[in-house]
Design a protein around this motif. Structure first.
Motif, PDB file in Angstrom:
ATOM      1  N   ASN A  16       0.826  -1.213   0.000  1.00 39.40           N
ATOM      2  CA  ASN A  16       0.000   0.000   0.000  1.00 39.40           C
ATOM      3  C   ASN A  16       0.860   1.263   0.000  1.00 39.40           C
ATOM      4  O   ASN A  16       0.482   2.289  -0.569  1.00 39.40           O
ATOM      5  N   GLU A  17       2.066   1.194   0.615  1.00 47.13           N
ATOM      6  CA  GLU A  17       2.966   2.349   0.585  1.00 47.13           C
ATOM      7  C   GLU A  17       3.451   2.625  -0.837  1.00 47.13           C
ATOM      8  O   GLU A  17       3.501   3.795  -1.276  1.00 47.13           O
ATOM      9  N   ALA A  18       3.799   1.573  -1.568  1.00 41.58           N
ATOM     10  CA  ALA A  18       4.234   1.749  -2.961  1.00 41.58           C
ATOM     11  C   ALA A  18       3.095   2.283  -3.811  1.00 41.58           C
ATOM     12  O   ALA A  18       3.305   3.112  -4.711  1.00 41.58           O
ATOM     13  N   CYS A  19       1.896   1.824  -3.519  1.00 44.17           N
ATOM     14  CA  CYS A  19       0.731   2.290  -4.279  1.00 44.17           C
ATOM     15  C   CYS A  19       0.466   3.767  -4.001  1.00 44.17           C
ATOM     16  O   CYS A  19       0.084   4.514  -4.916  1.00 44.17           O
ATOM     17  N   ALA A  20       0.681   4.193  -2.775  1.00 47.76           N
ATOM     18  CA  ALA A  20       0.514   5.617  -2.438  1.00 47.76           C
ATOM     19  C   ALA A  20       1.522   6.461  -3.214  1.00 47.76           C
ATOM     20  O   ALA A  20       1.192   7.546  -3.714  1.00 47.76           O
ATOM     21  N   ALA A  21       2.767   5.955  -3.328  1.00 49.12           N
ATOM     22  CA  ALA A  21       3.779   6.687  -4.103  1.00 49.12           C
ATOM     23  C   ALA A  21       3.407   6.736  -5.582  1.00 49.12           C
ATOM     24  O   ALA A  21       3.568   7.772  -6.249  1.00 49.12           O
ATOM     25  N   LEU A  22       2.904   5.625  -6.104  1.00 52.31           N
ATOM     26  CA  LEU A  22       2.459   5.592  -7.508  1.00 52.31           C
ATOM     27  C   LEU A  22       1.314   6.571  -7.729  1.00 52.31           C
ATOM     28  O   LEU A  22       1.308   7.325  -8.716  1.00 52.31           O
ATOM     29  N   SER A  36      -6.582  -2.450   0.863  1.00 50.02           N
ATOM     30  CA  SER A  36      -7.587  -1.399   0.764  1.00 50.02           C
ATOM     31  C   SER A  36      -6.984  -0.003   0.807  1.00 50.02           C
ATOM     32  O   SER A  36      -7.444   0.911   0.122  1.00 50.02           O
ATOM     33  N   ASN A  37      -5.924   0.182   1.613  1.00 51.81           N
ATOM     34  CA  ASN A  37      -5.300   1.505   1.685  1.00 51.81           C
ATOM     35  C   ASN A  37      -4.695   1.900   0.345  1.00 51.81           C
ATOM     36  O   ASN A  37      -4.719   3.075  -0.042  1.00 51.81           O
ATOM     37  N   GLY A  38      -4.158   0.918  -0.367  1.00 51.96           N
ATOM     38  CA  GLY A  38      -3.635   1.203  -1.693  1.00 51.96           C
ATOM     39  C   GLY A  38      -4.714   1.659  -2.645  1.00 51.96           C
ATOM     40  O   GLY A  38      -4.521   2.590  -3.436  1.00 51.96           O
TER      41      GLY A  38
END
Length: 299
Positions: free
Chosen positions: A17-23, A47-49
């Motif tokens: 989810n952290e990588a998805c937030a950066a994306l 879900s956070n992503g």
């Protein structure tokens, strides 16, 4: 200057989810060229992503056409945010795949509120999302609003059950031009299959592929479906009835329908049914007879 169409296919990349937030943060800088985002089998995205991605979808400059989030560890927790994003910017999305995520009834009901706005949606895949008749009922209601462009629907491996009757009302709508319907392992009932057959009788000319496998419904349902196959307006090319509880009686009805309307069905899957040798030979003879185009038979 010619615009660049961006397709991000990052399947099975160990996204969190952290990588998805950066994306998502990067995509928000220039969302207008993005057309496809595929993150399938990133099981830690969660879900956070999806909530992070929803901020991109909500941007009025976003013109995303295909979103694939199959097997991403998503739960119902993100469905309200995703539905809100879909309502905010509904004009472009054509293909949505959220399969094999634990959305359950709550998530599918929330998501359905967003789906009602997606009037350009052509493909919807929600197989293996752990919902029951309650979620499927909400989904059927949403589909009534967007049925005109929908071409592919996969709700397999969910306990759809009696809600197939409501889904059949959508299929019966003359605006419906559904070409592919996947409902394997859906706890279908005889009554639901009868409603589906009735809907297809009144609107038979668009469906090309249907999979009802692993629903142990039996010969009465097959008899209803056979009446669809013998309709000269029926154009079904592929029919999967694996593990459907069929005996020689049901197969005889299928064979009779194909004899009266031999020019459309190309693939028939019937294995894991209680079918005798004489009926097996009947279908293999059809396969080898140039009068039929039934080239692929599995019994």
């Amino acid at each position: 200057m010619r615009s660049v169409i961006v397709l991000y296919r990052l399947n099975n990349c160990g996204f969190t989810n952290e990588a998805c937030a950066a994306l998502a943060s990067a995509l928000r800088l220039n969302p207008s060229n993005l057309r496809e985002l595929a993150l399938t089998k990133n099981r830690s995205l969660g879900s956070n992503g999806v909530i992070s991605l929803s901020t991109v979808l909500r941007d009025p400059q976003c013109k995303l056409e295909k979103l694939s989030l199959c097997e991403c560890g998503i739960t119902e927790d993100c469905c309200a945010d995703l539905a809100s994003a879909l309502r905010s910017n509904p004009s472009h999305l054509r293909h949505l795949d959220l399969s094999d995520n634990s959305l359950k009834d709550t998530g599918v009901k929330l998501l359905s509120d967003g789906l009602k706005s997606l009037h350009s949606l052509e493909i919807l895949w929600l197989w293996g999302c752990r919902y029951t008749e309650e979620g499927a009922t909400a989904l059927a209601s949403a589909l009534k609003s967007i049925i005109e462009h929908l071409r592919g629907l996969d709700l397999s491996n969910n306990r759809v059950g009696h809600s197939l009757t409501l889904l059949s009302e959508v299929i019966q709508d003359p605006r419906c031009k559904l070409e592919s319907l996947q409902l394997y392992l859906c706890s279908l009932t005889v009554e639901g299959c009868a409603a589906l057959a009735s809907a297809l009788k009144s609107n038979p000319s668009h469906l090309r592929a249907m999979d009802l496998s692993d629903n142990n419904v039996g010969d009465s349902a097959v008899n209803q479906l056979s009446a669809v196959l013998e309709n000269p307006r029926c154009k079904l090319e592929s029919l999967w009835l694996r593990g459907f509880g069929i005996t020689d009686e049901g197969c005889a009805a299928l064979a009779s329908a194909l004899k009266s309307n031999p020019g459309h069905l190309r693939q028939l899957i019937l294995h894991n049914n209680n079918i005798g040798q004489s009926v097996r030979k009947l279908f293999t003879d059809m396969r080898d007879d140039p009068h039929y185009i039934l080239h692929h038979v599995q019994i």
